[in-house]
Design an enzyme around this catalytic site. Sequence first.
Site, PDB file in Angstrom:
ATOM      1  N   LEU A 146       0.772  -1.129  -0.052  1.00 55.58           N
ATOM      2  CA  LEU A 146       0.082   0.052   0.061  1.00 55.58           C
ATOM      3  C   LEU A 146       0.786   1.197   0.067  1.00 55.58           C
ATOM      4  O   LEU A 146       0.713   2.180  -0.744  1.00 55.58           O
ATOM      5  CB  LEU A 146      -0.858   0.109   1.231  1.00 55.58           C
ATOM      6  CG  LEU A 146      -1.834   1.181   1.402  1.00 55.58           C
ATOM      7  CD1 LEU A 146      -2.768   1.371   0.172  1.00 55.58           C
ATOM      8  CD2 LEU A 146      -2.725   1.008   2.876  1.00 55.58           C
TER       9      LEU A 146
ATOM     10  N   GLU B  81       3.769   3.936  -0.193  1.00 60.28           N
ATOM     11  CA  GLU B  81       4.420   4.865  -1.387  1.00 60.28           C
ATOM     12  C   GLU B  81       5.323   5.625  -0.814  1.00 60.28           C
ATOM     13  O   GLU B  81       5.411   6.104   0.269  1.00 60.28           O
ATOM     14  CB  GLU B  81       3.644   5.276  -2.427  1.00 60.28           C
ATOM     15  CG  GLU B  81       2.800   4.266  -3.284  1.00 60.28           C
ATOM     16  CD  GLU B  81       1.974   4.607  -4.311  1.00 60.28           C
ATOM     17  OE1 GLU B  81       2.118   5.783  -4.698  1.00 60.28           O
ATOM     18  OE2 GLU B  81       1.117   3.917  -4.813  1.00 60.28           O
TER      19      GLU B  81
ATOM     20  N   ILE C 279       7.900  -2.464   1.810  1.00 53.73           N
ATOM     21  CA  ILE C 279       6.984  -3.648   1.860  1.00 53.73           C
ATOM     22  C   ILE C 279       7.476  -4.705   2.706  1.00 53.73           C
ATOM     23  O   ILE C 279       8.310  -5.474   2.182  1.00 53.73           O
ATOM     24  CB  ILE C 279       6.309  -4.021   0.516  1.00 53.73           C
ATOM     25  CG1 ILE C 279       6.140  -2.641  -0.267  1.00 53.73           C
ATOM     26  CG2 ILE C 279       5.419  -5.124   0.489  1.00 53.73           C
ATOM     27  CD1 ILE C 279       4.930  -1.962   0.267  1.00 53.73           C
TER      28      ILE C 279
ATOM     29  N   ASP D 256      -7.689  -3.508   9.434  1.00 58.42           N
ATOM     30  CA  ASP D 256      -8.329  -3.719  10.514  1.00 58.42           C
ATOM     31  C   ASP D 256      -7.738  -5.001  10.997  1.00 58.42           C
ATOM     32  O   ASP D 256      -7.217  -5.166  12.362  1.00 58.42           O
ATOM     33  CB  ASP D 256      -9.746  -3.759  10.202  1.00 58.42           C
ATOM     34  CG  ASP D 256     -10.515  -2.457  10.134  1.00 58.42           C
ATOM     35  OD1 ASP D 256      -9.860  -1.497  10.658  1.00 58.42           O
ATOM     36  OD2 ASP D 256     -11.663  -2.572   9.619  1.00 58.42           O
TER      37      ASP D 256
ATOM     38  N   ARG E  31      20.655 -10.144  39.030  1.00 53.09           N
ATOM     39  CA  ARG E  31      21.579  -9.130  38.854  1.00 53.09           C
ATOM     40  C   ARG E  31      21.705  -8.266  40.223  1.00 53.09           C
ATOM     41  O   ARG E  31      20.744  -7.901  40.691  1.00 53.09           O
ATOM     42  CB  ARG E  31      21.383  -7.877  37.777  1.00 53.09           C
ATOM     43  CG  ARG E  31      22.286  -6.616  37.731  1.00 53.09           C
ATOM     44  CD  ARG E  31      23.821  -7.101  37.281  1.00 53.09           C
ATOM     45  NE  ARG E  31      24.568  -5.570  37.275  1.00 53.09           N
ATOM     46  CZ  ARG E  31      25.542  -5.750  36.766  1.00 53.09           C
ATOM     47  NH1 ARG E  31      26.183  -7.011  36.494  1.00 53.09           N
ATOM     48  NH2 ARG E  31      26.254  -4.605  36.757  1.00 53.09           N
TER      49      ARG E  31
ATOM     50  N   ILE F  15      16.614  -1.386  32.651  1.00 50.92           N
ATOM     51  CA  ILE F  15      16.753  -2.369  33.717  1.00 50.92           C
ATOM     52  C   ILE F  15      18.002  -3.092  33.437  1.00 50.92           C
ATOM     53  O   ILE F  15      18.830  -3.415  34.430  1.00 50.92           O
ATOM     54  CB  ILE F  15      15.712  -3.314  33.970  1.00 50.92           C
ATOM     55  CG1 ILE F  15      14.426  -2.628  34.601  1.00 50.92           C
ATOM     56  CG2 ILE F  15      15.757  -4.645  34.898  1.00 50.92           C
ATOM     57  CD1 ILE F  15      13.096  -3.397  34.637  1.00 50.92           C
TER      58      ILE F  15
ATOM     59  N   GLY G  20      20.773  -1.855  32.132  1.00 54.00           N
ATOM     60  CA  GLY G  20      21.815  -1.090  32.058  1.00 54.00           C
ATOM     61  C   GLY G  20      22.641  -1.289  30.862  1.00 54.00           C
ATOM     62  O   GLY G  20      22.400  -1.308  29.693  1.00 54.00           O
TER      63      GLY G  20
ATOM     64  N   GLU H 295       0.814   0.200  10.653  1.00 55.40           N
ATOM     65  CA  GLU H 295      -0.817  -0.172  10.726  1.00 55.40           C
ATOM     66  C   GLU H 295      -1.561   1.389  11.417  1.00 55.40           C
ATOM     67  O   GLU H 295      -2.246   0.895  12.209  1.00 55.40           O
ATOM     68  CB  GLU H 295      -1.193  -1.370  11.194  1.00 55.40           C
ATOM     69  CG  GLU H 295      -0.301  -2.654  11.033  1.00 55.40           C
ATOM     70  CD  GLU H 295      -0.564  -2.964   9.568  1.00 55.40           C
ATOM     71  OE1 GLU H 295      -1.478  -2.735   8.926  1.00 55.40           O
ATOM     72  OE2 GLU H 295       0.196  -3.965   8.953  1.00 55.40           O
TER      73      GLU H 295
END
Length: 383
Positions: free
Chosen positions: A129, A131, A161, A240, A268, A338, A340, A364
Amino acid sequence: MATIAGVHSLSEVQNKTLSEYRRFTETEIAPFAGEWDRAGRLPRDVITAMARAGHLGALVPEEYGGSRLGLVEFGLLNEAIGLGCSSVRSVLTVHSMVCRSVARWGNAEQRARWLPRLASGEWVGAFGLSEPGAGSDVTQITTTARPDGEHYVLDGTKKWITYAQAADVFLVFAGFEGRFSAFIVERDTPGLTVVPIDGMLGTRASMLAELRFEGCRIPRSALLGRPGFGLAPVASDALDVGRYSVAWGSVGLAQACLETSLGYARERRQFGAPIADHQLVQRLLTDMATTVSAARLLCLQAGELVAEGRPDAVAAVWMAKYFASTGAFRAAADTVQIHGAYGCDPSGAPQRLFRDAKVMEIIEGSSQIQQTMIARLIPCEEG
Ligand SMILES: Cc1cc2nc3c(=O)[nH]c(=O)nc-3n(C[C@H](O)[C@H](O)[C@H](O)COP(=O)(O)OP(=O)(O)OC[C@H]3O[C@@H](n4cnc5c(N)ncnc54)[C@H](O)[C@@H]3O)c2cc1C
């Protein structure tokens, strides 16, 4: 990858289905996602494995060899695949959009030619779809279709695409007699050149390409649906489905962030304790877990409303995609935080999750388009 004991927002049957799909992801997809991302491509083997498991025929009716899943089941499949690799989930999304379009708008001959091949994975579909000058505003499409005897002649360029580097058929939208029409173009058609786009920020293994049509002659039988019916209903219906698939895929991505972050934060140690014991890290984990649950509930609601054919279903899908994609991006950013420096390391999952999550906010329907659309679609009580 940690296994879930059960997701409380899902029924027992849905939990069983999700666990089954996750088992597929855990063996066929998740262990290789980093390698595919670094290579910038997916091996055909994973497509074959998806086909063998029936996943490529998820939206194809059984009489054409598909597995015709219910909408919620299709959503759970997208969550499970999105948990392992957003590039594979992207291919599932666009392929399913093509399957859905052919099944819904194709005539008997078109269904018989393309659906069995799409369901079996012999052929993979891609959705053309966008371009260079037509993104959110698809009415700016400049690709044209000109009738010429028993053929149409396509001229123009489609950009970004997904999986076009390897796909076998393309659903393409082009201007024709002042309106837009949808066409199915097979890969080996003379006049079609596929130009790979490598090194995308995210979903890097989904093998994007540009499609160049130069005097590309396709048979009249390639027209899908009636002339002038390209954008509405064909493209909007496919989008959709795509939006719904990306919404669930974003739940999977956010779930991957949660599992990766929880595992790391419990291992950690800094300042004499696992970082999971530090309250500010707990806050990040809490936000992530809450986002996953809320996004999944919105996706479930969307699937149920669409299945019931309710008028508020469209708004529900937009909301699910908006919430899940923005939530996944936040979750991915927090996952890097988290971890790092390890979160920034090219060999680790967090940086891939972060790059993939950014894409979810663009494809979308971008977050901004979602915001403006949802404002217009908000259901309100009469009186
Ligand atoms: C990884 C990837 C895969 C893709 N796969 C496909 C595919 O398979 N098939 C396909 O056809 N396309 C595909 N696309 C293209 C995708 O659909 C477009 O990127 C998307 O529609 C947005 O268009 P655009 O990128 O041209 O951005 P634009 O539309 O140019 O927007 C640029 C910015 O302006 C904002 N904006 C635009 N209009 C408004 C407005 N009215 N109000 C507020 N803000 C606005 C947008 O939110 C965005 O932030 C893919 C893109 C990516 C990144």
